[in-house]
Design a protein around this motif. Structure first.
Motif, PDB file in Angstrom:
ATOM      1  N   ALA A 190       0.834  -1.200   0.000  1.00 37.19           N
ATOM      2  CA  ALA A 190       0.000   0.000   0.000  1.00 37.19           C
ATOM      3  C   ALA A 190       0.870   1.252   0.000  1.00 37.19           C
ATOM      4  O   ALA A 190       0.571   2.217  -0.705  1.00 37.19           O
ATOM      5  CB  ALA A 190      -0.919   0.006   1.217  1.00 37.19           C
ATOM      6  N   ALA A 191       1.943   1.224   0.738  1.00 40.46           N
ATOM      7  CA  ALA A 191       2.844   2.381   0.777  1.00 40.46           C
ATOM      8  C   ALA A 191       3.522   2.583  -0.576  1.00 40.46           C
ATOM      9  O   ALA A 191       3.696   3.715  -1.027  1.00 40.46           O
ATOM     10  CB  ALA A 191       3.893   2.200   1.872  1.00 40.46           C
ATOM     11  N   GLN A 192       3.876   1.496  -1.247  1.00 40.74           N
ATOM     12  CA  GLN A 192       4.500   1.620  -2.561  1.00 40.74           C
ATOM     13  C   GLN A 192       3.504   2.153  -3.585  1.00 40.74           C
ATOM     14  O   GLN A 192       3.854   2.957  -4.439  1.00 40.74           O
ATOM     15  CB  GLN A 192       5.048   0.271  -3.017  1.00 40.74           C
ATOM     16  CG  GLN A 192       6.311  -0.132  -2.292  1.00 40.74           C
ATOM     17  CD  GLN A 192       6.786  -1.511  -2.702  1.00 40.74           C
ATOM     18  OE1 GLN A 192       6.109  -2.223  -3.436  1.00 40.74           O
ATOM     19  NE2 GLN A 192       7.958  -1.889  -2.225  1.00 40.74           N
ATOM     20  N   ARG A 193       2.258   1.680  -3.507  1.00 36.15           N
ATOM     21  CA  ARG A 193       1.255   2.166  -4.448  1.00 36.15           C
ATOM     22  C   ARG A 193       1.006   3.658  -4.249  1.00 36.15           C
ATOM     23  O   ARG A 193       0.806   4.392  -5.195  1.00 36.15           O
ATOM     24  CB  ARG A 193      -0.050   1.397  -4.278  1.00 36.15           C
ATOM     25  CG  ARG A 193      -0.106   0.161  -5.131  1.00 36.15           C
ATOM     26  CD  ARG A 193      -1.472  -0.471  -5.075  1.00 36.15           C
ATOM     27  NE  ARG A 193      -1.357  -1.676  -4.261  1.00 36.15           N
ATOM     28  CZ  ARG A 193      -2.021  -1.927  -3.163  1.00 36.15           C
ATOM     29  NH1 ARG A 193      -2.910  -1.083  -2.731  1.00 36.15           N
ATOM     30  NH2 ARG A 193      -1.839  -3.036  -2.492  1.00 36.15           N
ATOM     31  N   ASP A 194       0.971   4.116  -3.013  1.00 35.51           N
ATOM     32  CA  ASP A 194       0.739   5.526  -2.742  1.00 35.51           C
ATOM     33  C   ASP A 194       1.930   6.382  -3.142  1.00 35.51           C
ATOM     34  O   ASP A 194       1.766   7.539  -3.487  1.00 35.51           O
ATOM     35  CB  ASP A 194       0.440   5.731  -1.247  1.00 35.51           C
ATOM     36  CG  ASP A 194      -0.882   5.087  -0.852  1.00 35.51           C
ATOM     37  OD1 ASP A 194      -1.691   4.800  -1.761  1.00 35.51           O
ATOM     38  OD2 ASP A 194      -1.078   4.869   0.350  1.00 35.51           O
ATOM     39  N   ALA A 221      -0.269   7.463 -12.967  1.00 33.88           N
ATOM     40  CA  ALA A 221      -0.118   7.063 -14.362  1.00 33.88           C
ATOM     41  C   ALA A 221       1.286   6.593 -14.676  1.00 33.88           C
ATOM     42  O   ALA A 221       1.629   6.396 -15.827  1.00 33.88           O
ATOM     43  CB  ALA A 221      -0.478   8.233 -15.276  1.00 33.88           C
ATOM     44  N   ALA A 222       2.129   6.392 -13.670  1.00 37.62           N
ATOM     45  CA  ALA A 222       3.517   6.035 -13.923  1.00 37.62           C
ATOM     46  C   ALA A 222       3.638   4.646 -14.519  1.00 37.62           C
ATOM     47  O   ALA A 222       4.540   4.392 -15.305  1.00 37.62           O
ATOM     48  CB  ALA A 222       4.324   6.114 -12.641  1.00 37.62           C
ATOM     49  N   SER A 223       2.751   3.736 -14.188  1.00 41.59           N
ATOM     50  CA  SER A 223       2.873   2.385 -14.711  1.00 41.59           C
ATOM     51  C   SER A 223       2.134   2.211 -16.029  1.00 41.59           C
ATOM     52  O   SER A 223       2.203   1.158 -16.633  1.00 41.59           O
ATOM     53  CB  SER A 223       2.351   1.379 -13.685  1.00 41.59           C
ATOM     54  OG  SER A 223       0.986   1.631 -13.451  1.00 41.59           O
TER      55      SER A 223
END
Length: 152
Positions: free
Chosen positions: A99-103, A108-110
């Motif tokens: 969750a911390a990595q997703r935030d 739109a980076a991926s």
């Protein structure tokens, strides 16, 4: 008295082995063996062996060792209970890290830069007119500006 005799005998044997090793022209190994062989005699001369012998036959020292064992047992038990109860489990830590990595990543980076995006936020809405796709020269304009600035 027996401990001092044993330490002296171990040191004498080690020095003998070091001498044989030096005779075989393995001087580095012989020096290392001699260094290890001198440790027991040094412990006898500093009084550490006598202190250890006094502590080994002391009931107070054994009570202290028992208390250290009880302390370790309590730590191990609480750790086991934490794992069974799931408090601070590995799954919870992994989920929190994801969750911390997703935030931390831009939304739109991926998304791929050339084709259609898999992310629903990047899809154009049906009611609005679609803008023409930017040509690949516009994507690198800021990079080209930096390179020109540095004379490359």
């Amino acid at each position: 008295m027996i401990a001092e005799t044993i330490c002296s005998a171990v040191s004498a044997a080690g020095l003998g082995i070091a001498a044989i090793t030096a005779y075989r022209k393995r001087f580095l190994a012989a020096t290392r063996i001699a260094a290890y062989s001198l440790v027991p005699v040094a412990l006898v001369m500093t009084g550490v062996v006598q202190w250890l012998a006094d502590k080994a036959f002391s009931p107070t020292a054994w009570v202290g060792v028992g208390l250290l064992g009880v302390s370790w047992l309590l730590f191990a038990t609480t750790r086991m209970v934490e794992r069974r109860a799931g408090v601070g489990s590995r799954k919870e830590r992994r989920a929190a890290n994801k969750a911390a990595q997703r935030d931390a990543v831009a939304p739109a980076a991926s998304a791929p830069s050339l084709g259609s995006s898999a992310a629903p936020a990047a899809q154009p809405k049906a009611g609005k007119a679609r803008k023409p796709a930017a040509d690949s020269g516009d994507d690198f304009s800021d990079v080209e500006a930096i390179l020109k600035k540095h004379g490359i």
